[in-house]
Design a protein around this motif. Sequence first.
Motif, PDB file in Angstrom:
ATOM      1  N   GLY A   1       0.904  -1.000   0.070  1.00 30.02           N
ATOM      2  CA  GLY A   1      -0.001  -0.065   0.017  1.00 30.02           C
ATOM      3  C   GLY A   1       0.893   1.148   0.165  1.00 30.02           C
ATOM      4  N   GLY A   2       0.263   2.444  -0.459  1.00 29.76           N
ATOM      5  CA  GLY A   2       1.085   3.546  -0.412  1.00 29.76           C
ATOM      6  C   GLY A   2       0.438   4.626  -1.606  1.00 29.76           C
ATOM      7  N   THR A   3       1.331   5.381  -1.977  1.00 30.60           N
ATOM      8  CA  THR A   3       1.038   6.338  -3.036  1.00 30.60           C
ATOM      9  C   THR A   3       2.170   6.200  -4.233  1.00 30.60           C
ATOM     10  OG1 THR A   3      -0.024   7.807  -1.409  1.00 30.60           O
ATOM     11  CG2 THR A   3       0.625   8.875  -3.623  1.00 30.60           C
ATOM     12  N   SER A   4       1.548   6.278  -5.355  1.00 31.18           N
ATOM     13  CA  SER A   4       2.269   6.040  -6.665  1.00 31.18           C
ATOM     14  C   SER A   4       2.161   7.481  -7.524  1.00 31.18           C
ATOM     15  CB  SER A   4       1.878   4.801  -7.545  1.00 31.18           C
ATOM     16  OG  SER A   4       2.615   5.026  -8.705  1.00 31.18           O
ATOM     17  N   ILE A   5       3.176   8.241  -7.818  1.00 29.60           N
ATOM     18  CA  ILE A   5       3.195   9.410  -8.329  1.00 29.60           C
ATOM     19  C   ILE A   5       3.665   9.409  -9.645  1.00 29.60           C
ATOM     20  CG2 ILE A   5       3.345  11.974  -8.242  1.00 29.60           C
ATOM     21  CD1 ILE A   5       3.563  11.577  -5.147  1.00 29.60           C
TER      22      ILE A   5
ATOM     23  N   ASN B   1       7.204   5.877  -6.046  1.00 27.97           N
ATOM     24  CA  ASN B   1       6.129   4.755  -5.379  1.00 27.97           C
ATOM     25  C   ASN B   1       6.854   5.265  -3.751  1.00 27.97           C
ATOM     26  OD1 ASN B   1       4.842   3.724  -7.475  1.00 27.97           O
ATOM     27  ND2 ASN B   1       6.471   2.382  -7.775  1.00 27.97           N
ATOM     28  N   ILE B   2       5.823   5.802  -3.203  1.00 25.82           N
ATOM     29  CA  ILE B   2       6.068   6.026  -1.681  1.00 25.82           C
ATOM     30  C   ILE B   2       5.219   5.050  -0.988  1.00 25.82           C
ATOM     31  CG2 ILE B   2       6.072   7.801  -0.006  1.00 25.82           C
ATOM     32  CD1 ILE B   2       5.653   9.847  -2.117  1.00 25.82           C
ATOM     33  N   PRO B   3       5.732   3.996  -0.122  1.00 27.29           N
ATOM     34  CA  PRO B   3       5.251   2.990   0.787  1.00 27.29           C
ATOM     35  C   PRO B   3       4.475   3.820   1.739  1.00 27.29           C
ATOM     36  CG  PRO B   3       7.528   2.617   0.451  1.00 27.29           C
ATOM     37  CD  PRO B   3       7.278   4.053   0.012  1.00 27.29           C
ATOM     38  N   LYS B   4       3.241   2.809   2.385  1.00 27.92           N
ATOM     39  CA  LYS B   4       2.325   3.290   3.415  1.00 27.92           C
ATOM     40  C   LYS B   4       3.172   3.830   4.561  1.00 27.92           C
ATOM     41  CE  LYS B   4      -1.849   1.962   5.517  1.00 27.92           C
ATOM     42  NZ  LYS B   4      -2.874   0.833   5.915  1.00 27.92           N
TER      43      LYS B   4
ATOM     44  N   THR C   1      -0.577  11.723 -12.621  1.00 28.41           N
ATOM     45  CA  THR C   1      -1.498  10.954 -12.066  1.00 28.41           C
ATOM     46  C   THR C   1      -0.888  10.542 -10.600  1.00 28.41           C
ATOM     47  OG1 THR C   1      -0.400   8.899 -12.666  1.00 28.41           O
ATOM     48  CG2 THR C   1      -2.271   9.516 -13.884  1.00 28.41           C
ATOM     49  N   VAL C   2      -1.777  10.503  -9.642  1.00 28.14           N
ATOM     50  CA  VAL C   2      -1.731  10.175  -8.121  1.00 28.14           C
ATOM     51  C   VAL C   2      -2.612   9.444  -7.827  1.00 28.14           C
ATOM     52  CG1 VAL C   2      -1.399  11.154  -5.934  1.00 28.14           C
ATOM     53  CG2 VAL C   2      -0.743  12.582  -7.853  1.00 28.14           C
TER      54      VAL C   2
END
Length: 572
Positions: free
Chosen positions: A51-55, A106-109, A361-362
């Motif tokens: 999980g996390g955020t992908s920019i 990619n920034i992990p949770k 995209t985010v």
Amino acid sequence: MAAPNKGRRQTGAQSKPGRALALILIVMVALVGGMFLSKQATPRLGIDLAGGTSITLAAKNQPGKPNAINKKNMDTAVSIINRRVNGLGVSEAEVQTQGKDHIIVNIPKGTNEKQAKEQVGTTAQLYFRPVLTAAAGKPTTTPSATPSPSASSTAKGKASSKATPSPSSSTQGRAVTDALKADPTPSASGKPTSPATPTPAQSAQAAKLQKDFAAADCSTEKGRSKVGAVAAAAKPTDPVVACDQKGAEKYVLDAAAVAGTDVDSAKAVIDQQRGEWIVQMDFTSKGSKKFQTVTKKLSQQQDPQNRFAIALDGAVVSAPSVSETLSGSAEISGSFTQQSAEDLANVLSYGALPLSFHEETVTSVTAALGGEQLQAGLIAGAIGLALVIIYLVAYYRGLAAIAILSLTVSAILTYAIMTLLGKGIGFALNLPAVCGAIVAIGITADSFIVYFERIRDEIREGRTLRPAVERAWPRARRTILVSDFVSFLAAAVLYIVTVGKVQGFAFTLGLTTLLDVVVVFLFTKPVVTLLARRKFFASGHPWSGLDPKRLGAKPPLRRTRRPSASTDPKEA
């Protein structure tokens, strides 16, 4: 005589399969032991599983310079963004290029995703800051000896390499306080940074800088990241504490005198007279005036206050000393290698030609979604493995035990290596990588089937099991190597031509293909050799999978043929 000797050598080699088994056992113990010693018992999970955020960032050409988007600048941007994100305390972030003008972050949770999102797309901050004081990179309760300027950090004229006395605490305090008084070194705007008389707030700021400077620990990566994050967040008009990139020195730096955007170009070249690599810089007309002003003042100072630091996002890339007034161009000379000179020139060029990005995209990936996908993938893998085992048991019977043991060994090696790679090179196990591991089950099983079928062919020809095992191996070995080479080549090409998560599939497929060769040579073949000596297999038990009758074997081969008595004319 040669033929019998050769036969004896082959028999001796066949009688020692334990060596190969001992070798692979040692490798397994070493990998599993290393996994636990590294305190990493599970593979590192990718963003789609954790999980996390992908920019996704798209680069934009700078007005007037349409060729700014190139591989060198994109790679530099990846390096800077990666350092920025990890400087915020984000561990194991993934930053990589995609295509010619996109960067995926990619920034992990579990990290400060909002702050990281603000940092990743901003332009790099490059400043030239005068050095107020310097010391060794470790924390100190009292100021340590100031390192003399190295040969690798000399601008234009060479400075003395003699050691300088250690500045006292009061000397450092005056140096910092002087930066807040009248007639300071001009900032990037060309104006003084403060009024003539320091205010109580400025005195407090100077005291805080001295305290932060003494406490700064630049000798560790964590300490450098912490100091760099604070320095990068500071205003260009404020003095800051900073570390060099290797952690050997730490500095108190004055307000920025020249900004990176004032550099017109920079390149690494060889000085023909000295035969060494140098970095040449050309400034814009505005930047040239600023640089002339600051170098004139610095050239009149004693070490370390005759040095200026090239600070990129709060980290000091280089801190050359100045011995003369410089204007439109300058060079940084010293003990550069070609690579280090090109790296520094690239950093300076990047500051002069900053790439701007906009977020395309985010995407937020939840751990629940990744967990469900992983569970589905594991179920699919379990079903595939179960079908393979059922087929092996139904068709090969006793030989299926060898295949199952070999698959187990392969699974242990794959798991341990993936875990260690996550700790060592940052390999993250994502869903495509899991798919690659599932596909590898079929590749590994195929190698066993090739060998088993060769053995069964030899038995059909009328040979007993032990010679059949050895005669089948060279033919099976060639087929296995060719098949695995094709699979590995496909994985390598896929890894090279693709980006992002698909590379995880290719990497896992290539890794498991190599492990297939290791397992077949060091485990499967030796185990088959040992079991061929057991009565259950050697006698062709119906459940061994090597029953000659069931395989339709021919009568045993004869070594010699008796001559007919009636054909000898002398005996007649």
